[in-house]
Design an enzyme around this catalytic site. Structure first.
Site: not given
Length: 425
Positions: A283, A406, A206, A195, A311, A275
């Site tokens: 987030h 993700e 992300d 990640d 994700e 998110h």
């Protein structure tokens, strides 16, 4: 068809900057057609041609993106049209106007998001070739992070790492990054989640993928990747988050894995979710939106201009996680009222955190890199006072395997842009 190879004396000279140079040559007219003055009817000049050799990334990656994209324009991600009631947005003059205004507004900064995404693509391209059993986890993390820092041309809070590199193994689903002195080595039977976070002016790309060196768990990886793709495909303006979660769940639960002769269902992990993302807050801040992997009654809608990480996590275990193990991830709490810190070391550490990370997540290795020493007491004090949040590893039952995929998506006025899309996933 193979082009003929030029001999050395036929090769055009190349300038120091990589340009191919062609000399200017004058051609006289046909002597038989010369006039009384002996001059040819016409003279031809060959134009000077130049061809710049495109700079390529090194392995491991070390060249900053500004050198690879000198015009400052970074590649778009994959563009997807909106579905159903929002299909009109693709051709709507009003939405196209909004798009143009967004592109002209420096605070929207699509280009900054794309720059972060291109760093992510290039770094992970190398990481996927580099990562192999037998490597120390700390070496994997630092190799990835060195690449991010070089390519994004790290500059304080203007550009850098978006959050600690996650390298969670097996039943550990998320939030493991090696601490200083960690000696853990990647094994041949391990399932590794990678990640990676990159930010430019707080806009975070992300994106995550999973590696397995044992084909036993290929169906697990396939299930989670397919679930993420479902989430990406079904996401859009006015889509309700609870319904989106149902589509993700249905996809993931259609897979199963055979381990040692036993068939195991793939379960979406309860409590781990995608998110929304806002600048410098991974987030989405206090009013962030969550994209779960299990259907629920959340009627909240996705909205135009929002930026999401889609994700999904799948497991061969119980599909629930608990906090377990030594903590590596921390972040400054948002909107915390003033706290009277009694430890001078805590005050000093907080000052360093504000300077180097702001509200971006960080880990212990980053503190050491910032020059902090003997910081554990102060770090724990800041957590106890509510100034910092700690994020310990999130684990399913030991013996189970977990996977993660993700992507980050941008809900533009006219279309959906999957900014982190690459050739690999």
């Amino acid at each position: 068809m193979i082009a003929p190879v030029k001999k050395p004396d036929e090769m055009p000279p190349v300038s120091a900057d990589g340009e191919e140079e062609v000399e200017e040559v004058e051609e006289e007219g046909d002597p038989e057609n010369q006039g009384a003055g002996g001059e040819g009817k016409k003279k031809k000049k060959k134009k000077k041609k130049s061809k710049k050799k495109k700079m390529e990334q090194t392995e491991p990656p070390t060249i900053g993106l500004s050198k690879l994209f000198p015009d400052g324009n970074y590649p778009q991600g994959e563009l997807q049209e909106y579905k159903d009631d929002n299909a009109y947005r693709t051709t709507s003059e009003e939405k196209r106007y909004n798009e143009r205004m967004a592109m002209e507004d420096p605070e929207v900064t699509y280009n900054n998001i794309r720059r972060a995404a291109e760093v992510h693509r290039q770094v992970r391209q190398y990481a996927r070739k580099y990562i192999r059993p037998g490597l120390r986890m700390i070496d994997i993390a630092e190799t990835i992070e060195d690449g991010v820092r070089a390519l994004v041309e790290e500059n304080g809070l203007e550009s850098g790492i978006g959050f600690p590199t996650g390298l969670s193994l097996n039943h550990v689903a998320a939030h493991y990054s090696p601490n200083p002195g960690d000696t853990l080595v990647l094994g041949e039977k391990d399932v590794l989640k990678v990640d990676i976070g990159v930010h430019v002016q707080g806009h975070i790309c992300d994106s995550a993928f999973t590696l397995s060196f044992d084909p036993t768990y290929d169906p697990l990886l396939e299930a989670v990747r397919a679930a993420t793709e479902t989430g990406v495909r079904e996401a859009g303006i006015d889509v309700r988050l609870g319904e989106l979660a149902g589509y993700i769940q249905e996809t993931m639960e259609s897979y199963e894995v055979e381990v040692n002769g036993k068939t195991l269902p793939v379960k979406p992990i309860y409590g781990l979710s995608g998110h929304s993302i806002i600048p410098y807050q991974i987030h989405g801040g206090r009013h962030g939106k969550s994209v779960h992997s299990i259907r629920n009654d959340d009627q909240t809608k996705m909205e135009e201009g929002e930026y999401f990480a889609i994700e999904t996590f799948g497991s061969t275990g119980r599909g629930k996680v608990i906090e377990q193990g030594e903590c590596s991830h921390y972040s400054r709490a948002i909107d915390v009222p003033p706290v009277d810190l009694r430890l001078n070391s805590a005050k000093s550490l907080l000052k360093s955190i504000n300077k180097n990370f702001g509200t971006l997540p960080f880990c212990r290795r980053y503190l050491q890199r910032a020059g902090e020493k003997n910081y554990l007491l102060a770090l724990n004090n800041l957590v106890a006072q509510g100034v910092l949040n700690d994020h310990p590893p999130l684990c399913d039952v030991r013996g189970s395997m977990t996977a993660q995929f993700e992507h980050t998506i941008l809900l533009r006025p006219t279309c959906k842009e999957v900014v982190s899309r690459g050739d690999d996933y």
